[in-house]
Design a protein around this motif. Sequence first.
Motif, PDB file in Angstrom:
ATOM      1  N   TYR A  41       2.930  78.428 -11.032  1.00  0.00           N
ATOM      2  CA  TYR A  41       3.484  77.132 -11.454  1.00  0.00           C
ATOM      3  C   TYR A  41       3.509  76.087 -10.336  1.00  0.00           C
ATOM      4  O   TYR A  41       2.869  75.059 -10.408  1.00  0.00           O
ATOM      5  N   TYR A  59      -1.466  79.408 -12.843  1.00  0.00           N
ATOM      6  CA  TYR A  59      -0.627  78.800 -13.877  1.00  0.00           C
ATOM      7  C   TYR A  59      -0.063  77.467 -13.359  1.00  0.00           C
ATOM      8  O   TYR A  59       1.153  77.244 -13.374  1.00  0.00           O
ATOM      9  N   ASN A  63      -0.722  71.907 -15.605  1.00  0.00           N
ATOM     10  CA  ASN A  63      -1.610  72.360 -16.669  1.00  0.00           C
ATOM     11  C   ASN A  63      -0.850  73.128 -17.745  1.00  0.00           C
ATOM     12  O   ASN A  63      -1.118  72.972 -18.942  1.00  0.00           O
ATOM     13  N   VAL A  64       0.088  73.974 -17.321  1.00  0.00           N
ATOM     14  CA  VAL A  64       0.886  74.744 -18.275  1.00  0.00           C
ATOM     15  C   VAL A  64       1.623  73.809 -19.229  1.00  0.00           C
ATOM     16  O   VAL A  64       1.670  74.034 -20.451  1.00  0.00           O
ATOM     17  N   GLU A  67      -0.956  71.926 -21.530  1.00  0.00           N
ATOM     18  CA  GLU A  67      -1.497  72.840 -22.540  1.00  0.00           C
ATOM     19  C   GLU A  67      -0.513  73.051 -23.685  1.00  0.00           C
ATOM     20  O   GLU A  67      -0.920  73.308 -24.823  1.00  0.00           O
ATOM     21  N   GLN A  68       0.754  72.946 -23.384  1.00  0.00           N
ATOM     22  CA  GLN A  68       1.771  73.087 -24.415  1.00  0.00           C
ATOM     23  C   GLN A  68       1.894  71.819 -25.262  1.00  0.00           C
ATOM     24  O   GLN A  68       2.051  71.888 -26.478  1.00  0.00           O
ATOM     25  N   ARG A  74      -6.215  72.037 -23.899  1.00  0.00           N
ATOM     26  CA  ARG A  74      -6.556  73.468 -23.800  1.00  0.00           C
ATOM     27  C   ARG A  74      -8.061  73.677 -23.751  1.00  0.00           C
ATOM     28  O   ARG A  74      -8.528  74.741 -23.367  1.00  0.00           O
ATOM     29  N   MET A 112       4.661  81.023 -23.338  1.00  0.00           N
ATOM     30  CA  MET A 112       4.359  81.841 -22.163  1.00  0.00           C
ATOM     31  C   MET A 112       4.640  83.319 -22.431  1.00  0.00           C
ATOM     32  O   MET A 112       3.892  84.195 -21.991  1.00  0.00           O
ATOM     33  N   GLN A 120      -1.165  79.016 -23.211  1.00  0.00           N
ATOM     34  CA  GLN A 120      -1.607  79.094 -21.812  1.00  0.00           C
ATOM     35  C   GLN A 120      -2.526  80.299 -21.576  1.00  0.00           C
ATOM     36  O   GLN A 120      -2.644  80.791 -20.454  1.00  0.00           O
ATOM     37  N   GLU A 123      -4.982  80.180 -18.693  1.00  0.00           N
ATOM     38  CA  GLU A 123      -4.426  80.420 -17.354  1.00  0.00           C
ATOM     39  C   GLU A 123      -4.411  81.911 -17.045  1.00  0.00           C
ATOM     40  O   GLU A 123      -4.715  82.335 -15.918  1.00  0.00           O
TER      41      GLU A 123
END
Length: 339
Positions: A41, A59, A63-64, A67-68, A74, A112, A120, A123
Amino acid sequence: MHIVQLTPGAGKMYCGACFRDNALVAALRRLGHEVTMLPLYLPLTLDENDETGGAPIFYSGINVYLEQKLALFRFAPNWFRKLFASRRMLDLAAGSAASTQRGDVGELTISMLKGEAGNQARELSELIDWLRGQRPDVISLSNALLVGMARKLKAELKVPIICSLQGEDVFLNALPDGVRERAWQTTAERAGDVDLFIAPSRYFADFMRERLAIRAEKIRVIYNGINLDGYTDQDYPSQPTTLGFFARMCREKGLPTLIDAYIELHRRRSVPNLKLKVGGSCGPGDQVVVDEQKRKLREARLEQTVQFHPNVSRQQKIEFLKSLTLFSVPAMYGEAFGW
């Protein structure tokens, strides 16, 4: 044995789990093990030597999040995603991460926890591709919020997965209604993919064994160690009598309760010349609580008798603890790191 330790970074916040994992890696290396510590993260903020050794951050927190929130992201090309995974961008994001509210990341937490089935998944695949070249013998997850990774890590790398338990209940219980129980349920479902859990206390082992339906043979208690370098035997300071608090400066750790008790002790004149020192982690999200306590102290005309020491270095922490007569952290919940 080659051990890979996966530890979430907390940006610019002081994080007890980061401290603990970093110290664990150092100790395992002294015992002769090969250990690779990978931050997730965001970068780690530590008070000792950084054991990651400049390892890449997987991760990427930016980006995490994207992507959400953005389905199209994504499928973004790798060159575009790498822009948001650079150390420079993550350092910029690290400051604001400390003010993120748990209520803002409920669905992200569940995603996650779903691992290869979550938003994710890309990742996770990138992490596994990198780990293939490392040939680990075992993978250690910092906490149960990472159990979503376990299923695919085991399937692709053919290695056992160990997971530490480090007070995840506080985070999960703070999620909003409607998300909280789904997060707990998903954590319990994915916990079955882990080969061994390590709890820091008997209390927390029993609590999480029941909450996550973990079989008794899959959980062990190993108490956290303490690095005593820099600490020496000494007499307690005689004057003035100094009460101390050292933890995250938040309601959960009981800081408001301690301040109220301190004010009451002065009102009763129970301990002549009593002083108070408050130290520990303090991020933007904690500042409201700290400001509230300082206001109470001003109203009681005691602000000159109290010192606040946020986010201190290791040496400053040692000096802080040496100056105390009595230590108190009246946590308002079942602390994972007790007996």
